[in-house]
Design an enzyme around this catalytic site. Sequence first.
Site, PDB file in Angstrom:
ATOM      1  N   SER A 147       0.835  -1.180   0.000  1.00 27.67           N
ATOM      2  CA  SER A 147       0.000   0.000   0.000  1.00 27.67           C
ATOM      3  C   SER A 147       0.878   1.240   0.000  1.00 27.67           C
ATOM      4  CB  SER A 147      -0.936   0.010   1.216  1.00 27.67           C
ATOM      5  OG  SER A 147      -0.182   0.080   2.415  1.00 27.67           O
ATOM      6  N   GLY A 150       2.180   2.124   3.337  1.00 34.87           N
ATOM      7  CA  GLY A 150       2.911   1.073   4.027  1.00 34.87           C
ATOM      8  C   GLY A 150       4.138   0.625   3.270  1.00 34.87           C
ATOM      9  N   CYS A 151       3.982  -0.427   2.485  1.00 34.82           N
ATOM     10  CA  CYS A 151       5.133  -1.043   1.836  1.00 34.82           C
ATOM     11  C   CYS A 151       5.756  -0.182   0.742  1.00 34.82           C
ATOM     12  CB  CYS A 151       4.734  -2.405   1.276  1.00 34.82           C
ATOM     13  SG  CYS A 151       4.200  -3.548   2.579  1.00 34.82           S
ATOM     14  N   VAL A 152       4.956   0.621   0.042  1.00 28.09           N
ATOM     15  CA  VAL A 152       5.520   1.500  -0.991  1.00 28.09           C
ATOM     16  C   VAL A 152       6.389   2.569  -0.333  1.00 28.09           C
ATOM     17  CG1 VAL A 152       5.009   3.146  -2.832  1.00 28.09           C
ATOM     18  CG2 VAL A 152       3.633   1.057  -2.610  1.00 28.09           C
ATOM     19  N   THR A 155       9.577   1.057   1.156  1.00 31.11           N
ATOM     20  CA  THR A 155      10.525   0.697   0.107  1.00 31.11           C
ATOM     21  C   THR A 155      11.167   1.929  -0.504  1.00 31.11           C
ATOM     22  OG1 THR A 155       9.272  -1.317  -0.362  1.00 31.11           O
ATOM     23  CG2 THR A 155      10.782  -0.560  -2.074  1.00 31.11           C
TER      24      THR A 155
END
Length: 216
Positions: A147, A150-152, A155
């Site tokens: 999301s 979150g992960c975007v 990263t």
Amino acid sequence: MTETRENSYTGVFDGSVGFGKKPAVIVIDLIRAYTTPGEAFFAEGVVSAVRESVELLDACRQVGIPVIYTKVLYHPGGADGGLFVRKVPALRKLVAGEPMAEIDPLIPPAPDDLVITKNYPSCFFGTTLASTLFGLGVDTTILIGCSTSGCVRATAIDAIQYGFRVIVPRECVGDRHDGPHDANLFDINAKYGDVLAKAEVIDLVRALAASPARAA
């Protein structure tokens, strides 16, 4: 002048990292758990991101840009999820053999694509991603997936810390609510990378492929 979010960043957080010479696409967790109605993680914003990603992935593959997928998988006992799965217990469902843990069928990995499994938000944490990108000579990461908050975002932060340029095509990332989605795109663009329209990213990809330097 009335203080706004935009003008409060002007002159400090309005730079650009630009597009490098050797990009790779990182497809972050675009799995069926986010695109299947009725699932705990389902989000319409992610469904839209998957649809929008088809054209971008096709353009990148046509010019030989590496594509690397990530997905989340845990041991059935959850020990490799640590406090993350305690905080978000629904993650415990993402184990080997679970259909919802698989990549959305609209954007299946091609034979030459890599698929990396991860346990935490950043695609770099505890994975081979950084070594793989360095080995390929990559200087630019095109981040798509979910999301956004979150992960975007996680990263994107790790990518710039490893020395990779960060490009985020705004239509190709999604979240479960517009508020965190928009706020995190704004923040990524301010501090960690360049958030661009998908069409602009595709134009940059094609222009890079046509450049004399790449041909040489």
